[in-house]
Design a protein around this motif. Structure first.
Motif, PDB file in Angstrom:
ATOM      1  N   PHE A 138     -23.463 -20.123 -51.858  1.00 46.37           N
ATOM      2  CA  PHE A 138     -24.029 -20.501 -53.150  1.00 46.37           C
ATOM      3  C   PHE A 138     -23.540 -19.586 -54.256  1.00 46.37           C
ATOM      4  O   PHE A 138     -23.445 -18.377 -54.092  1.00 46.37           O
ATOM      5  CB  PHE A 138     -25.556 -20.502 -53.074  1.00 46.37           C
ATOM      6  CG  PHE A 138     -26.050 -21.638 -52.221  1.00 46.37           C
ATOM      7  CD1 PHE A 138     -25.776 -22.947 -52.579  1.00 46.37           C
ATOM      8  CD2 PHE A 138     -26.743 -21.400 -51.043  1.00 46.37           C
ATOM      9  CE1 PHE A 138     -26.196 -24.009 -51.794  1.00 46.37           C
ATOM     10  CE2 PHE A 138     -27.167 -22.453 -50.247  1.00 46.37           C
ATOM     11  CZ  PHE A 138     -26.889 -23.759 -50.624  1.00 46.37           C
ATOM     12  N   GLY A 184     -27.657 -20.915 -59.480  1.00 46.17           N
ATOM     13  CA  GLY A 184     -28.991 -21.471 -59.318  1.00 46.17           C
ATOM     14  C   GLY A 184     -29.441 -22.063 -60.632  1.00 46.17           C
ATOM     15  O   GLY A 184     -29.228 -21.460 -61.686  1.00 46.17           O
ATOM     16  N   LEU A 224     -29.609 -25.375 -56.127  1.00 47.45           N
ATOM     17  CA  LEU A 224     -28.584 -24.375 -55.845  1.00 47.45           C
ATOM     18  C   LEU A 224     -27.245 -25.099 -55.811  1.00 47.45           C
ATOM     19  O   LEU A 224     -27.163 -26.241 -55.347  1.00 47.45           O
ATOM     20  CB  LEU A 224     -28.846 -23.685 -54.500  1.00 47.45           C
ATOM     21  CG  LEU A 224     -29.948 -22.625 -54.496  1.00 47.45           C
ATOM     22  CD1 LEU A 224     -30.213 -22.149 -53.073  1.00 47.45           C
ATOM     23  CD2 LEU A 224     -29.589 -21.441 -55.388  1.00 47.45           C
ATOM     24  N   ASP A 254     -33.486 -27.146 -53.608  1.00 43.94           N
ATOM     25  CA  ASP A 254     -33.917 -25.985 -52.824  1.00 43.94           C
ATOM     26  C   ASP A 254     -35.407 -26.068 -52.522  1.00 43.94           C
ATOM     27  O   ASP A 254     -36.241 -25.643 -53.330  1.00 43.94           O
ATOM     28  CB  ASP A 254     -33.582 -24.697 -53.587  1.00 43.94           C
ATOM     29  CG  ASP A 254     -33.984 -23.463 -52.804  1.00 43.94           C
ATOM     30  OD1 ASP A 254     -34.374 -23.610 -51.623  1.00 43.94           O
ATOM     31  OD2 ASP A 254     -33.917 -22.355 -53.380  1.00 43.94           O
ATOM     32  N   THR A 292     -38.786 -17.651 -54.902  1.00 45.75           N
ATOM     33  CA  THR A 292     -38.452 -18.063 -56.268  1.00 45.75           C
ATOM     34  C   THR A 292     -39.410 -19.160 -56.740  1.00 45.75           C
ATOM     35  O   THR A 292     -39.030 -20.316 -56.908  1.00 45.75           O
ATOM     36  CB  THR A 292     -36.987 -18.538 -56.346  1.00 45.75           C
ATOM     37  OG1 THR A 292     -36.747 -19.468 -55.280  1.00 45.75           O
ATOM     38  CG2 THR A 292     -36.022 -17.383 -56.211  1.00 45.75           C
ATOM     39  N   HIS A 335     -34.838 -21.220 -59.958  1.00 47.57           N
ATOM     40  CA  HIS A 335     -33.715 -20.311 -60.196  1.00 47.57           C
ATOM     41  C   HIS A 335     -33.402 -20.252 -61.689  1.00 47.57           C
ATOM     42  O   HIS A 335     -33.338 -21.280 -62.358  1.00 47.57           O
ATOM     43  CB  HIS A 335     -32.489 -20.789 -59.424  1.00 47.57           C
ATOM     44  CG  HIS A 335     -32.724 -20.842 -57.945  1.00 47.57           C
ATOM     45  ND1 HIS A 335     -32.768 -19.706 -57.162  1.00 47.57           N
ATOM     46  CD2 HIS A 335     -32.986 -21.882 -57.109  1.00 47.57           C
ATOM     47  CE1 HIS A 335     -33.005 -20.049 -55.903  1.00 47.57           C
ATOM     48  NE2 HIS A 335     -33.150 -21.371 -55.849  1.00 47.57           N
TER      49      HIS A 335
END
Ligand SMILES: *Cc1c(COP(=O)(O)O)cnc(C)c1O
Length: 407
Positions: free
Chosen positions: A25, A28, A33, A43, A51, A55
């Motif tokens: 990755f 984000g 992602l 995600d 998280t 992100h």
């Protein structure tokens, strides 16, 4: 083949302690992602419940920028900084637990909690035999020697024994389990209000209340581990709130600092009073960068409107999951959890479903061999929830074995 060799080469110096993952990755964006080939993945792991704001959330970015602009990333606990003091006050106000110790991970928070519990239970050295800890079957509290000792995973434990002595595992659902425990040898009872790694299993309110009653009667510290289920994940700021039980000690970590490493141990005045200067410490704990980011995360998550949204989206998720369950009789045995912490127990091992979901652009994590864990960002949109559930249903169909289709 060439890519595989490149990937193998690239990770050659990373200790082979995690299963190799197929994707690399590079970006984000909210609930998404993006990998090095430009493929986008929803995600639904949130980095294992870390998280919570997705992100690249603007509040997290701003807090990181403020800390770097001030040049104040670390000073150690030799000195005062504003962010840690303010964050401790805010956590105390929200939890009703007035004293806070900061550290750098979940495992560290549990280690500190166990030390503080021993200190308190021994009350100035009067009860030297009080060092045991009651933990629950299926519990996960971390991988350090103390936290591992209260983790019920033989495969994690056995290669490293002896661990911290005195751990006893009981079945939370057995109303007589504590009758067999001699409380005069016990410093603490530790429990996750919802077991995460153990399969997304909620402790019923009456069990929490029974634990509170037993620990209070015997002068044992009740430690609630909300490292995974706490901080908004279940639709209330703290997962134990609906039970009406107040712990002596509470551990937080995963989502606390928006992806930066941070843990916290919250405690009552009584527990705090038994801890003396020098009893414990950490170089990094509560540094101005992580504490500043954690303040920004807490301000978002603790807002009543934000928590109401988590509950509403949790109900929406339940609706989607029940729909999938009804359309695929026998494949989903049970839908577990609360808010945006959900477990989906399948009738067969989950690994082909998790792999098919990943192929379809949905990232999932398991909780044991038969339970898929859904941990979307708390900021997930209704459309993203619907999209993820479509991909999950597709993966379930793609991974169905011929026998299962016949059944
Ligand atoms: C993840 C977790 C821990 C350990 O946290 P680390 O930061 O990985 O050390 C402890 N307790 C619970 C409930 C967890 O989910």
């Amino acid at each position: 083949m060439a890519t595989l060799n490149n990937a193998d080469q690239a990770r050659a110096h990373l200790l082979g302690i995690y299963a190799p993952a197929p994707h690399l990755f590079v970006r984000g964006e909210g609930s998404w992602l993006v990998d090095d080939m430009g493929r986008r993945f929803l995600d639904f792991t949130s980095g294992i419940a870390v998280t919570a704001l997705g992100h690249g959330h603007p509040a997290v970015r701003r807090a990181v920028e403020e800390a770097t602009e001030s040049g104040l990333i670390h000073t150690s606990n030799l000195f005062r900084t504003r962010a840690a003091e303010a964050l401790a006050r805010e956590l105390a106000e929200h939890s009703g637990l007035p004293q806070v110790f900061f550290c750098n991970s979940g495992g560290e928070a549990v280690e500190a909690a166990l030390k503080f519990a021993r200190r308190w239970a021994r009350r100035g050295g009067h009860h030297p035999d009080r060092f045991g800890v009651v933990a629950l079957k299926g519990a996960f509290h971390g991988r350090l020697f103390g936290s591992l000792a209260v983790t019920d995973r033989p495969r994690y434990r056995e290669p490293f024994e002896p661990l911290m002595p005195g751990a006893i595992f009981v079945d939370a659902m057995d109303p007589h389990a504590l009758d067999k425990v001699d409380p005069s040898t016990i410093a603490a009872l530790i429990a996750e209000p919802i077991q995460g790694e153990g399969g997304v299993i909620s402790l019923p309110d009456e069990v929490m209340q029974r634990f509170r009653e037993w620990t209070a009667r015997h002068g044992v510290a009740l430690i609630l581990d909300e490292i995974q289920c706490g901080l908004g994940r279940t639709g209330t700021l703290l997962a134990h709130e609906p039970s009406g039980v107040r712990p002596d000690i509470l551990t937080l970590a995963k989502p606390l600092a928006g992806g930066l490493p941070m843990g916290a141990v919250l405690m009552t005045e009584e527990v705090a009073a038994s801890v003396k200067p020098g009893d414990h410490g950490t170089t990094f704990g509560g540094g101005p960068l992580v504490a500043g980011v954690a303040r920004a995360v807490l301000a978002e998550i603790a807002a009543p409107a934000f928590l109401a949204e988590v509950r509403r989206k949790g109900d929406l998720l339940t609706g989607h999951l029940e729909g999938i369950q009804a359309r695929h009789p026998g494949r989903i045995l049970e839908i577990r959890g609360r808010g945006l912490m959900r477990g989906v127990r399948l009738s067969a091992p989950i690994s082909p479903v998790v792999a098919a979901a990943q192929e379809a652009g949905l990232l999932l994590v398991g909780a044991g061999p038969e339970v898929i864990r859904l941990l979307p960002p708390l900021t997930v949109s209704d459309e993203e929830l619907a999209e993820a559930m479509e991909r999950l249903e597709g993966a379930l169909e793609a991974a169905a074995t011929p026998q299962e289709v016949d059944a």
